[in-house]
Design a protein around this motif. Structure first.
Motif, PDB file in Angstrom:
ATOM      1  N   GLN A  83       0.844  -1.188   0.000  1.00  0.00           N
ATOM      2  CA  GLN A  83       0.000   0.000   0.000  1.00  0.00           C
ATOM      3  C   GLN A  83       0.879   1.237   0.000  1.00  0.00           C
ATOM      4  O   GLN A  83       1.982   1.243   0.539  1.00  0.00           O
ATOM      5  N   LEU A  84       0.352   2.288  -0.606  1.00  0.00           N
ATOM      6  CA  LEU A  84       1.112   3.515  -0.745  1.00  0.00           C
ATOM      7  C   LEU A  84       1.282   4.207   0.598  1.00  0.00           C
ATOM      8  O   LEU A  84       0.321   4.375   1.350  1.00  0.00           O
ATOM      9  N   LEU A  85       2.505   4.629   0.863  1.00  0.00           N
ATOM     10  CA  LEU A  85       2.814   5.381   2.081  1.00  0.00           C
ATOM     11  C   LEU A  85       2.845   6.879   1.772  1.00  0.00           C
ATOM     12  O   LEU A  85       2.265   7.692   2.477  1.00  0.00           O
ATOM     13  N   LEU A  86       3.535   7.229   0.696  1.00  0.00           N
ATOM     14  CA  LEU A  86       3.622   8.611   0.250  1.00  0.00           C
ATOM     15  C   LEU A  86       4.217   8.659  -1.149  1.00  0.00           C
ATOM     16  O   LEU A  86       4.744   7.658  -1.634  1.00  0.00           O
ATOM     17  N   LYS A  87       4.104   9.835  -1.791  1.00  0.00           N
ATOM     18  CA  LYS A  87       4.672   9.993  -3.120  1.00  0.00           C
ATOM     19  C   LYS A  87       5.154  11.423  -3.321  1.00  0.00           C
ATOM     20  O   LYS A  87       4.642  12.360  -2.716  1.00  0.00           O
ATOM     21  N   TYR A  88       6.146  11.565  -4.185  1.00  0.00           N
ATOM     22  CA  TYR A  88       6.622  12.866  -4.617  1.00  0.00           C
ATOM     23  C   TYR A  88       6.447  12.949  -6.129  1.00  0.00           C
ATOM     24  O   TYR A  88       6.894  12.071  -6.873  1.00  0.00           O
TER      25      TYR A  88
END
Lengths: 116, 115
Positions: free
Chosen positions: B45-50
């Protein structure tokens, strides 16, 4: 949003047999990806689709592997003449197209293949 | 081709301590960058993105990551570890910004939390 669904969860097969896995992405997600993950490693890219078009296939993927997404909805990954080295977790992920390729992937729980 | 390196396949910290998981990428063009987390017996699952804009990105569960172009890094941090943070963490990047770019993953870092 029911999430990405993969079936079966587990598959045990004998070497030389064919296996097929199914992935149902989140509805309205245009992109669908297949990855392979072995113990202690990150997901390894196999192939991906935009709608029904297969845009790229990894050079690591032998001719025994084939994937389809006939109607741009669910996808199948088939492995012919399985080998013990094919034993891995096969992951499916989907993402929407609208945000471009910076859209995060939504992963299923995977299909674990064991080739004996 | 783009590549991702995660230094340290296993990191162990005490509960309450700082968490630092390292990620470096190779690219002449800043890619889009992601951190994913995989809890035992669960999907990624996604934690964070830039993508663009502010280089310090905040994610779920108190995690954050900073994009440093000069260092080609995107390290993940959390000020105070919690037992529930024990999981496998994967850094991921896109190969370029075109709509046909795929996402590739690092080999992962297993985070253990000591009581």
């Amino acid at each position: 949003d029911t999430g990405v669904s993969q079936n079966p969860r587990h598959k045990i097969t004998k070497r030389g047999q064919n296996v097929t896995f199914r992935c149902d992405p989140i509805s309205e997600h245009n992109r669908l990806y297949w990855y392979r993950q072995t113990l202690g490693q990150g997901p390894e890219f196999l192939t991906y689709f935009q709608n029904e078009a297969q845009l790229e296939k990894s050079r690591l993927l032998s001719d025994r592997f084939s994937a389809e997404r006939p109607k741009g909805s669910f996808s199948t990954l088939e492995i012919q003449r399985t080998e013990q080295g094919d034993s891995a977790m096969y992951l499916c992920a989907s993402s929407p197209l609208g945000q471009g390729n910076n859209s995060p992937l939504h992963f299923g729980n995977g299909t674990r293949l064991t080739v004996t | 081709a783009q590549s991702v390196t995660q230094l340290g396949s296993h990191v162990s910290v005490s509960e309450g301590a700082l968490v630092l998981l390292r990620c470096n990428y190779s690219s002449s063009v800043p890619p889009y960058l992601f951190w994913y987390v995989q809890y035992p017996n669960q999907g990624l699952q996604l934690l964070l993105k830039y993508t663009t804009g502010a280089t310090l990105v905040k994610g779920i569960n108190g995690f954050e990551a900073e994009f440093k172009k000069s260092e080609t890094s995107f390290h993940l941090t959390k000020p105070s570890a919690h037992m529930s943070d024990a999981a496998e963490y994967f850094c991921a990047v896109t190969e370029g910004h075109s709509s046909a770019s795929k996402i590739i993953f690092g080999s992962g870092t297993r985070l253990s939390i000591r009581p």
